[in-house]
Motif scaffolding. Sequence first.
Motif, short mmCIF file in Angstrom:
data_model
loop_
_atom_site.label_atom_id
_atom_site.label_comp_id
_atom_site.label_asym_id
_atom_site.label_seq_id
_atom_site.Cartn_x
_atom_site.Cartn_y
_atom_site.Cartn_z
N TRP A 152 5.17 -3.67 16.82
CA TRP A 152 5.47 -2.26 16.67
C TRP A 152 4.20 -1.43 16.52
CZ3 TRP A 152 10.14 -0.36 17.56
CH2 TRP A 152 11.26 -1.20 17.46
N GLU A 153 3.15 -2.03 15.97
CA GLU A 153 1.95 -1.23 15.71
C GLU A 153 1.17 -0.95 16.99
OE1 GLU A 153 0.79 -5.55 14.72
OE2 GLU A 153 2.43 -4.20 14.20
N ASP A 154 0.34 0.08 16.93
CA ASP A 154 -0.52 0.45 18.05
C ASP A 154 -1.57 -0.63 18.24
OD1 ASP A 154 -2.41 1.55 19.75
OD2 ASP A 154 -2.23 3.56 18.92
N PRO A 155 -1.71 -1.20 19.46
CA PRO A 155 -2.72 -2.24 19.69
C PRO A 155 -4.14 -1.76 19.35
CG PRO A 155 -1.19 -2.13 21.53
CD PRO A 155 -0.89 -0.95 20.65
N GLN A 156 -4.42 -0.48 19.56
CA GLN A 156 -5.74 0.04 19.25
C GLN A 156 -5.98 0.05 17.74
OE1 GLN A 156 -8.23 0.74 21.45
NE2 GLN A 156 -9.44 0.83 19.57
N VAL A 157 -4.94 0.35 16.98
CA VAL A 157 -5.06 0.30 15.52
C VAL A 157 -5.38 -1.12 15.07
CG1 VAL A 157 -3.74 0.45 13.36
CG2 VAL A 157 -3.60 2.30 15.04
N TRP A 176 0.97 7.03 6.96
CA TRP A 176 2.24 7.65 6.60
C TRP A 176 2.84 6.92 5.41
CZ3 TRP A 176 7.50 5.80 7.77
CH2 TRP A 176 8.48 6.73 7.36
N VAL A 177 3.14 7.66 4.34
CA VAL A 177 3.76 7.11 3.13
C VAL A 177 5.24 7.47 3.17
CG1 VAL A 177 3.74 7.05 0.61
CG2 VAL A 177 1.60 7.43 1.88
N PRO A 178 6.13 6.51 3.44
CA PRO A 178 7.55 6.85 3.64
C PRO A 178 8.23 7.40 2.39
CG PRO A 178 7.23 4.46 3.58
CD PRO A 178 5.88 5.07 3.63
N THR A 179 7.82 6.95 1.19
CA THR A 179 8.49 7.43 -0.02
C THR A 179 8.27 8.92 -0.25
OG1 THR A 179 6.55 6.75 -1.33
CG2 THR A 179 8.40 5.19 -1.17
N ARG A 180 7.15 9.44 0.28
CA ARG A 180 6.87 10.88 0.13
C ARG A 180 6.99 11.62 1.46
NH1 ARG A 180 2.44 8.67 -2.77
NH2 ARG A 180 0.98 9.37 -1.18
N ASP A 181 7.21 10.86 2.53
CA ASP A 181 7.31 11.45 3.86
C ASP A 181 6.11 12.35 4.16
OD1 ASP A 181 8.33 11.89 6.36
OD2 ASP A 181 9.63 13.55 5.75
N GLU A 182 4.91 11.80 3.93
CA GLU A 182 3.70 12.55 4.22
C GLU A 182 2.63 11.61 4.75
OE1 GLU A 182 1.68 14.24 0.90
OE2 GLU A 182 1.99 12.50 -0.38
N ASP A 218 2.11 -0.60 11.34
CA ASP A 218 2.89 0.31 12.18
C ASP A 218 3.00 1.70 11.56
OD1 ASP A 218 4.63 -0.95 10.20
OD2 ASP A 218 6.24 0.18 11.16
N ARG A 219 2.58 1.85 10.30
CA ARG A 219 2.59 3.16 9.65
C ARG A 219 1.22 3.83 9.67
NH1 ARG A 219 6.20 1.24 4.42
NH2 ARG A 219 8.22 1.15 5.52
N VAL A 220 0.24 3.18 10.29
CA VAL A 220 -1.10 3.76 10.41
C VAL A 220 -1.10 4.68 11.63
CG1 VAL A 220 -3.55 3.30 10.77
CG2 VAL A 220 -2.19 1.77 9.32
N ALA A 221 -1.22 5.97 11.39
CA ALA A 221 -1.21 6.94 12.50
C ALA A 221 -2.49 6.84 13.32
CB ALA A 221 -1.03 8.35 11.95
N SER A 222 -3.62 6.63 12.64
CA SER A 222 -4.89 6.46 13.34
C SER A 222 -5.88 5.79 12.39
CB SER A 222 -5.45 7.80 13.84
OG SER A 222 -5.77 8.63 12.74
#
Length: 332
Positions: A152-157, A176-182, A218-222
Amino acid sequence: MTFASTRSSGGGAKEQVRRLLALLPYLLAHPGARVADVARVFGITEKQLVADLGVLWFCGLPGMMPGDYIEVDMDTVEGEGVIHVSNADFLARPLRLSTDEALGLLVALRVLRETGQVTERELIDRVITRLEEAAGQATGAVDKVAVRVDTWEDPQVRATVRQGLEQRRRLHLRYWVPTRDETTERDVDPMRLVLSDGWTYLEGWCHRAEDVRLFRLDRVASVDLLDAVAAPPPQARPRDLSAGLFQPSPDDALATIELDPQAAWVSEYYPCEEVTEAADGSLRVRLRVADPRWLRRLALRLGGSARIVEPADLAEAVRADAVEALAAYETT
């Protein structure tokens, strides 16, 4: 081998299967072992051991008839219970993987390779090559079976994180922190990659939290590779994940939840302090909750198959969430 699992006081079905896989070879290697000694070796009560042995009566290779199952005899010698196991000679046969088993093992090795060090990946690559060749020969249709695992995660990440680990350089994450949606910005000194419940995590020293943290890839945006050297402080220690990713603290709030049979998986997926089963298969569980927002999302995801009993304010918050969600559907 197939197992008939039962719910017991010695943990959930997964814990019992793990115990049985170790218990059976031990009993075959120690014929006539005393019940008290075996229970002590495996760290369980004699009552739990007897319950496990009862399950072995219904275990055997797929396709076996009931009369071919493993036999367990418990006798009394000098006032003490002893155990004898028979009709399990098939366990001594050389292991022969079916095509499906070989493919499953290849998938697991491919996933494991992604978290290993350079030297470990070289060893895993050799094992994968030999297993792919063996799987191809087993099918009789091809010389070699090739398995690719999509993530699921970005191969570049993943590539940048691995570079940071290998070069011991600090990483800058947008996470991205799902518990705070930020989405948060943080610098991390990477320590290792770990697998848990099918997800890949970066473990490292987070300069924002000033503590060791796990970041699901998979939660790492960049992620950016920084020039600074990764130097976790002496107090930074990898977490022991043998008991699972989520390890509740006695300081966490204690919640009580009622689960319908279709939601009973919650009691095995998350660590519970108490599980009570009703005659209809429903469960009443008590578990620790570090962040109430997590339990609110879980309850909403389970819909009507889960009901929070305590704490009362959390139960009311879930009801309010559900009413708000239903109202949103009515306005669309």
